[in-house]
Structure formats: C-alpha cells, structure tokens
Design an enzyme around this catalytic site. Structure first.
Site, PDB file in Angstrom:
ATOM      1  N   ASP A 354       0.873  -1.164   0.000  1.00  0.00           N
ATOM      2  CA  ASP A 354       0.000   0.000   0.000  1.00  0.00           C
ATOM      3  C   ASP A 354       0.919   1.225   0.000  1.00  0.00           C
ATOM      4  O   ASP A 354       2.097   1.125   0.349  1.00  0.00           O
ATOM      5  CB  ASP A 354      -0.875  -0.043   1.259  1.00  0.00           C
ATOM      6  CG  ASP A 354      -1.920   1.054   1.265  1.00  0.00           C
ATOM      7  OD1 ASP A 354      -2.345   1.462   0.177  1.00  0.00           O
ATOM      8  OD2 ASP A 354      -2.293   1.495   2.363  1.00  0.00           O
ATOM      9  N   ASP A 546      -2.090  -1.433   6.024  1.00  0.00           N
ATOM     10  CA  ASP A 546      -2.509  -1.104   7.385  1.00  0.00           C
ATOM     11  C   ASP A 546      -3.255  -2.247   8.051  1.00  0.00           C
ATOM     12  O   ASP A 546      -3.554  -2.186   9.238  1.00  0.00           O
ATOM     13  CB  ASP A 546      -3.357   0.165   7.406  1.00  0.00           C
ATOM     14  CG  ASP A 546      -4.635   0.038   6.599  1.00  0.00           C
ATOM     15  OD1 ASP A 546      -5.284   1.054   6.364  1.00  0.00           O
ATOM     16  OD2 ASP A 546      -4.991  -1.086   6.202  1.00  0.00           O
ATOM     17  N   ASP A 550      -7.305  -2.774   4.203  1.00  0.00           N
ATOM     18  CA  ASP A 550      -6.889  -3.711   3.159  1.00  0.00           C
ATOM     19  C   ASP A 550      -7.085  -5.166   3.586  1.00  0.00           C
ATOM     20  O   ASP A 550      -6.391  -6.053   3.100  1.00  0.00           O
ATOM     21  CB  ASP A 550      -5.422  -3.460   2.802  1.00  0.00           C
ATOM     22  CG  ASP A 550      -5.215  -2.068   2.217  1.00  0.00           C
ATOM     23  OD1 ASP A 550      -5.919  -1.722   1.254  1.00  0.00           O
ATOM     24  OD2 ASP A 550      -4.361  -1.333   2.729  1.00  0.00           O
TER      25      ASP A 550
END
Length: 652
Positions: A354, A546, A550
């Site tokens: 991410d 995180d 996700d």
C-alpha cells in the site's frame, strides 16, 4: 514423538490452541535453578563413572568385581538414569510408547544386562548433559522473547484526590490518572495529559531513539519516560494493553508450527517405532543366517542402533531454530505470529505494498485551497471540516489541522462513506460531496478536466449539486522507503504498489522510489483483483498495508504484513507479521530473518540425517560402539543446538 524431548517448553498463557498438543508434555523446569544445580546429577555420575573406569583399568585390585562393581556403576547410573526412566514410564502411561526416553531406557538397561556397565552409564550421562544444554537453550530463547516484550511494571502511582498512591496495575480502571516519574516504565495504555514528554519505545519498536509525545497523544505500556514527571489518563485495562496483546501473540506463535517442523514431528512418530523393530530384528534375525550366532554380540549391536536412532537432534533443534527467528524479529520490532510465517517469508517472490502509511508517512498537509469565487470559502471549508470530522482517514486529519477544530453544531443527514471515493451527506437541505474526482463523476458533477493533471492528492468539493472547488494534500515519502525497494531488489523480490490515491500521485512516488509496478485510483476490490493476477503467476506474495482497510488483500496474500502495529488493535489481530515502528526497511529485514532461519533449520536436518545415517549402518554392522552412538545422538544434538542459537546472535 510430538513431545519427544523433555525440554519442550510449557505454554505460558492459559489459552488452548487448535493443533497444539497439550495431552503429553514433559518439561525440565530450568527456571530458578542455577547452572550448578542443573548439572549436579551429571557431575555425580561422571565422577563415579571416571572412578570406576580407573578401578577397572588402571589400579590393580581384587575387590572391584562382581556385585560390588555392579552396585558401583548402578549408583553412578541412578542420578541421570532415574529421571529418564520416570519420563519413559509417564510417556507409556500417556500412550506414547516409542519415546526417546523409552529408547534410552532400553539401550542402557540392555547394556547393564550384558555386563557393559560403563557404557550404559556413559550413554545416559551424555544424554543427560545434552538434555540440560537443550533446556538451557530453549529457556534462553523463550526468555529472550519474553524479556523483549514483557516490560510492564506490576505497580503504578495512581493520582486520587490530588494525592499519589501506589496500587497494583491490574486494579487501575479506565479514565483514572497515573503518574510516571523520570526513568519509569508505563504499565498501561493511555493518553498523555501533561503538555509534553519524551519516551524510549524500545520495548515496542526495537528503537531506542526518543519519541516525543504531546498532550492528547497516545502512550503505550512498555514505554519509558525519559525526562519530566508526566501524567497519563488510562484508556485500556492492564490485560487489554497493546503490549499484553503483543506478548500473547508472540507466545501463541510457538503453537503455529512451520511445515518443516510439522513434517519432522510426523516423521519422528513413524520413524521411532520402525527403528525399535529394526533393533529387535538386528538382535534375533541373524540367528537364522549367521553360522556362529552370539546373542550378546548382536544384542550389543541392536543397543548401539537404538542409541543412534534417537531423533532428539531433529525434534529439539528445529523448533529452537524457529524460536530463534521469532526472537530475532522481536529484537528488531518485528512480530511473527508463527514459525510458519518465517517459512513463507523465506519464499516470498513478490511484495505488494500500500502507499499511504507504508511507503509514505501518512502525515498529510494541505498544500493549496482553491474554491470558486461564487461560493463562501470559509462557509464551505467549515462544512468540509465538520463532515471530515466523522472520518479517521489521514486526509481528514490534515483538513482538521488546516481548518482548526470542527464546528460540531453543523447538522448532517444521510452521512455515507463511499469506499474508495469519499463522503456524502446532506446539510441545510443541500447535498455535500467531499472526495476524489471519481466521486464527482459518480454524481455527474461538472468540473475542469485539467484537474486530473495535478500530482498531489486532490480533495474535490461539491455543494448543492455544483462543483465548489478543491484542496490539494501532500504526503511525504518515508526516509528509508527508497533503501527498502533497493534491498528487496537485492533479494530478487519484485515490488508492486497499489493505492486508492490518484494515479499521478502513485506514479510520482513509484518513479521516485524505483518500484517496478504501480497502480492508482484503485477501490478495495480492484486491489484484490491485482493481487489475484500476481498470484495467478504462481508467485508467493506478501502484502504490506494497514491491515484494516486492506483486510481482503491481507487475507488473499500468502503473508500479510501490517505497518502501524502501535496504531490499530485490528491490525495486530489480522496480520501475520506486525512491524511495530512503521519503518518499511523492516520488510526486507523480516524476509532475511525468514531466509536465515530456514537455512539453519535445513543445515540441522541434513547434519542429523547424514551423521546418524552413517553411524546407524556402522552400528548394525558391528563397527560402531556405544561411544560412537553417543556422539551420533548427543553430539549431533549439541551441534544442532549451537547452530540453531546462532540466529539469536546474528546481525541483520
């Protein structure tokens, strides 16, 4: 042979875990014993054995024969032999007949039955010494992990009626205020109510660099107050602190076995009965094929065979190797939820990341505010700030920092968060939209398409079905992000960045860092599709994010790595690996720890099989004696243990 070795560590927590066998555990209680106490039985046996050998071979005498000689060696045998025979009996009672204790019992009692007293004592003596070393190594591995994490003091200074009083940490309730002196460790999670304080966070992050907190910020159990006396309002009970959950997680990790470890345990269950029956065969079958069959000679060979066959070197050194890997990770602020994830990390070929909070700091700042002249800029900004106060997204925090405290008197109706797009609500009978340009497209709001070229994150605002303007927000790249990508490249690991942020922003970050593949403007389901595409190429995938927003991608990946372990309970609970200090540089470090652990485990497997295989053949052929058998068992076990503990001392 699940519980082959008597040094198997006892579970620290009271939780039962699926797949973890609690039915039959043997454990040397090494805690609270001095090294001298642990070795005392072996010292007594060794002294008597040495004296017996001297009397046998070097001092002429007429009395050291017959029953006197037998009793002497029997006394030498008992300090080290009785505990093992007791373990063998308990193993049989619990249904585990073919334990290593049983093997050692048969081998040594058999040696006594054919008059090989010194060898019978020697086998049990060196086996006992090996057990003590194993117990010491396992205890050290466990205590290393526990000491790294369980830093909580038992007592705290509670402020009641303006007066300090010392109470047990477990008795402090949520909302109460505790005082922390300089150099004192915090026992509970809380919110700093003093203006400012600096903390050493090494217990949680592995970093000793001071972390300065200001009034209202969260502080966590295990942190050490470095300067002035501070006051903290407790936000979680003792048992619910982040440190408690992390400690429990690491303890639970021992229940999550790696495939290699599970295979060896299953192998030992089948292997040990086979060698027992082979030993019986070695004793009796030659009677039918050898002309001058001597029962004593073939029984001796069978006993040698049994001693060599003990699988302890494998069954103890392999878990110890994984304990070492988990401990090495903890020392660097990386928490593995099980040894199985060390194995997966060692095979990772592709790391998917991410952007926000992983490679960038996640600390957004408003760069530009551009509203249409036809609207009241201050009024619109007040509405945007009030609406964003209902979100915990970093973008919302940036707007609050820019616009100030939100006006909670603003009334909203039908507040809706549209995943990957933004927020929608009604106020004063008019619709307010705050989000990206895709949100504008969804509700057919007309805007200047040149806004797509803006590199920074753009927050578009529409009010009363008209485009009102936008804010631009920038997020700084983390200092070690570029070095992380280079380190992954050196490990031959591919990198991909997935983000819901604008493609232009994502491309700018990926070009700066040298990431191979990057995709922006993704919804959560789009991220899932991208990871599926990568997995379709039969690549082992790690996802770093995180761990909350996700979650679908974390579940889909082979191993989920969470950044921000200090920020989210859900992260700690859902991820497979937690990096506590948010540093992306820990990603290649975690992979490297996994690789080194796997190398050490396989070195031990190959060493044990190679040496035992050779000596087993020699023993069956009558070439190897009990002394070679002792080396093949205890010697190889000690070498494997020494190799396994190396990982705890490695510099990564």
């Amino acid at each position: 042979m699940e519980e082959c070795c008597s040094t198997k560590p006892k579970k620290e927590s009271g939780h039962n875990h699926e797949g973890h066998d609690h039915d039959h555990e043997h454990s040397h209680d090494t805690e609270g014993q001095s090294i001298f106490q642990m070795f005392l039985p072996a010292i007594i046996s060794f002294t008597l054995l040495l004296a017996g050998i001297v009397l046998d071979h070097y001092i002429k005498n007429d009395w050291f024969t017959g029953w006197v000689r037998l009793v002497w060696y029997l006394i030498a045998y008992l300090p080290v032999g009785l505990p093992v025979l007791k373990e063998a009996y308990e193993s049989i009672v619990h249904g585990d007949v073919f334990s290593e204790f049983f093997l050692m019992g048969i081998a040594t009692v058999g040696a006594f039955s054919i008059g090989e007293y010194p060898e019978g004592v020697a086998v049990m003596l060196f086996y006992s010494i090996g057990e003590v070393f194993q117990a010491m190594a396992l205890t050290r591995a466990q205590s290393n992990i526990k000491s790294l994490l369980d830093q909580r003091p038992d007592e705290v200074t509670l402020i009641k009626g303006g007066k300090p009083q010392t109470v047990k940490a477990e008795q402090v309730g949520i909302g109460e205020v505790i005082q922390l002196k300089s150099g004192e460790k915090l026992a509970l999670d809380g919110e700093l109510i003093s203006e400012t304080a600096s903390f050493n966070t090494a217990a949680l992050t592995g970093e000793s660099k001071p972390d300065t907190k200001t009034k209202g910020q969260s502080v966590l159990a295990g942190m050490i107050n470095l300067n002035t006396v501070s006051q903290v309002k407790v936000t979680a009970e003792y048992k619910d602190s982040k440190l408690s959950k992390i400690l429990e997680m690491v303890q639970d990790a021992t229940a999550q076995k790696a495939p290699t470890e599970l295979f060896i345990r299953k192998f030992a269950k089948v292997y040990t009965p086979i060698v027992v029956f082979l030993a019986i065969g070695i004793t009796f079958l030659p009677y039918f094929f050898v002309e001058e069959y001597q029962f004593r000679s073939w029984l001796y060979r069978a006993l040698v065979f049994l001693v060599i066959s003990c699988p302890c070197a494998l069954v103890i050194s392999i878990p110890l190797g994984y304990f070492g890997g988990i401990g090495a990770g903890s020392r660097h602020g990386i928490l593995f939820k099980g040894s199985n994830f060390l194995d997966v990390l060692a095979k990772v070929q592709h790391v998917v990341m991410d952007k926000t909070g992983t490679l960038t700091a996640g600390v957004f700042k408003v760069q530009e505010v551009n509203f249409d002249t036809s609207v009241n800029k201050d009024e619109i900004l007040k509405l945007v700030n009030a609406l964003e106060s209902k979100s915990s997204h970093p973008v919302a925090t940036a707007i609050h920092e820019y616009a100030g405290e939100a006006d909670h008197s603003v009334q909203f109706e039908n507040v809706e968060e549209i995943a990957g797009h933004g927020l929608k609500a009604s106020t004063n009978g008019k619709e307010l939209l705050v989000g990206n340009l895709k949100l504008m497209d969804q509700f057919n709001i007309q805007y200047d398409t040149s806004l797509n070229k803006i590199v920074y994150t753009l927050i578009a605002v529409a009010y009363d079905e008209k485009f009102a303007g936008y804010l631009t927000i920038a997020d700084a790249i983390k200092p070690d992000a570029q070095a992380t990508i280079k380190a992954l490249a050196k490990l031959n690991v591919k990198t991909t960045m997935l983000s819901g942020d604008k493609t232009s922003v994502v491309k700018h970050v990926s070009d700066t860092l040298g990431i191979q593949n990057a995709y922006g403007d993704l919804l959560p389901e789009d991220k899932v599709d991208k990871v599926k595409e990568i997995k379709a190429k039969n690549e082992t995938v790690a996802f770093v994010g995180d761990g909350v927003n996700d979650a679908p991608v974390v579940a889909l990946s082979d191993v989920g790595i969470a950044m921000g372990g200090l920020g989210s309970d859900a992260t700690i609970e859902t991820a497979d690996v937690v990096i506590q200090d948010d540093k992306p540089g820990k990603i290649p470090l975690a992979i490297n720890i996994g690789k080194q652990t796997r190398i050490i485990v396989w070195q031990n497997i190959i060493l044990a099989f190679a040496v035992k295989g050779v000596v087993l053949v020699l023993g069956a052929g009558g070439v190897a004696t009990m002394w070679e058998a002792v080396f093949a068992d205890v010697g190889v076990a000690l070498l494997a243990i020494l190799n396994a503990v190396r990982i705890q001392r490695m510099k990564f």
